[in-house]
Scaffold this active site. Structure first.
Site: not given
Length: 392
Positions: A153, A155, A261, A273, A280-281, A358
């Protein structure tokens, strides 16, 4: 008529789980937050915290059976899905379903479902089980290609391959960063796309499907950096994305919000995906919408009405990343980050930091999208993550 409080158990207690917990608490729910480490973000706002290895089927079933929650809400992929299947058969609701959780935790299963069963447009892809097969796939698809672990997850383990001599390193990185034990990767053609969107898709208990206005986003190495809403998209592109999102979420079933996505090109809309949970976006919805993605998720789970979904202002988000490793964290510059009107800062409350982790997000709204993006970027830049040598 629903009677409250309901008891919700979060499996995964990161920053997205924290916002789900806050939305649930506002509706009178009891929240049990579970994760593998202490003081995870959602634990800080939950009624009860449990620390366990959620990939261990026995541990997971023991914790669930000790509380017998009304609803289980998986917030991460690293779970013993066999245990969820058993728990669901025993009558406890899993969001969206145990099957959907199992399918979406593996890139091969969700990609095969989208491409082979539902015949959605996707990037061309090949699976590989060793570096030689990666080389063969790259030759078949044509360089450049993207190499991703089957299970990961944000990336992690993802590589952009421009030349053949980078393939061995990409293979090793994918195995190293994969979640769990993985011996297979997905090799994907590199698409020349104009932009990416997340279409937040809400399935309700009556079977109906709602959509948030699409969210544009920027990624780096497969991980979210910035997002904005609304995004400029044609009506035909939006309709095509909605048709695909509805098809795949109906196939998965259950209720709640899905982050779907897509790549957008001049010629087409291409499925990328899917996450069966808040995305998160979608953190930008905390400032852009009347009901955030977390409010919508909880309402759908509880069977509560969603009369409308409204974007009130052009809005943007920018992540706050740690530039160093910190065993205990503090923050500098928050007062500077909040100087401008229409900005917010969310500090996630993670107890420690690694370089690139993050740690928070800056949110901004303005009269135009460009102004909101500038505000969010300036706000995030001002926040510095530092080693906490100042508190007890």
């Amino acid at each position: 008529m629903n009677i409250y409080p309901k008891t919700l158990m979060l499996l995964g207690s990161g920053e997205l789980g924290k916002e789900v917990a806050i939305s649930a608490k506002r509706l009178g729910c009891k929240v049990i937050a579970c994760d593998r480490y202490a003081d995870a973000p959602a634990m800080q706002v939950a009624d009860i915290a449990e620390i366990l290895d959620m990939t261990n089927s026995g541990e997971l079933k023991d914790v669930i059976n000790s509380y017998k929650p009304d609803v289980i809400i998986p917030e991460i992929e690293a779970l013993a899905v066999d245990a969820l299947d058993e728990i669901e058969r025993d009558g406890i609701t899993v969001i969206p379903t145990a099957r959907a959780t199992q399918i979406t935790m593996n890139r091969d299963k969700i990609r095969d479902l989208a491409s082979n069963k539902l015949h959605l447009k996707t990037a061309k892809y090949v699976y590989a089980s060793n570096s030689d097969e990666v080389k063969k796939a790259a030759k078949e698809l044509g360089l450049p290609v993207i190499v991703k672990p089957i299970m990961s997850s944000s990336g992690k383990g993802q590589s952009f391959i421009r030349k053949e001599e980078d393939i061995e390193l990409a293979w090793e990185l994918a195995l190293k960063k994969a979640r769990g034990v993985s011996s297979r990767v997905i090799v994907e053609e590199f698409l020349e796309f104009d932009f990416e969107i997340t279409l937040l898709t809400i399935r309700q208990k009556d079977g109906s499907t709602l959509f948030c206005p699409p969210i544009g986003h920027e990624q780096k190495n497969g991980d979210y950096q910035s997002s904005w809403q609304p995004v400029v998209i044609t009506e035909s592109q939006l309709q095509e994305a909605q048709v695909m999102a509805k098809a795949v979420t109906q196939e998965l079933g259950g209720v709640g919000i899905f982050g779907v996505e897509f790549f957008i090109t001049k010629e087409s809309v291409i499925f990328s995906e899917l996450s069966p949970r808040p995305h998160d976006t979608g953190l930008v919805t905390l400032i852009s919408q009347d009901l955030s993605e977390f409010d919508l998720h909880v309402r759908a789970i509880l069977g509560l009405p969603i009369p409308s979904i409204t974007v009130n202002h052009p809005s943007a988000s920018r992540v706050i990343l740690s530039e160093k490793n910190c065993t205990k964290v503090a923050y500098r510059g928050i007062e500077k980050a909040l100087e401008e009107e229409g900005t917010k800062i969310l500090i996630f409350g993670k107890p420690s930091a690694t370089k690139g982790r993050r740690m928070g997000v800056a949110l901004a709204k303005s009269s135009t999208l460009d102004k909101a993006l500038i505000k969010a970027n300036n706000s995030a830049i001002n926040v510095e993550v530092i080693q906490d040598d100042y508190s007890n």
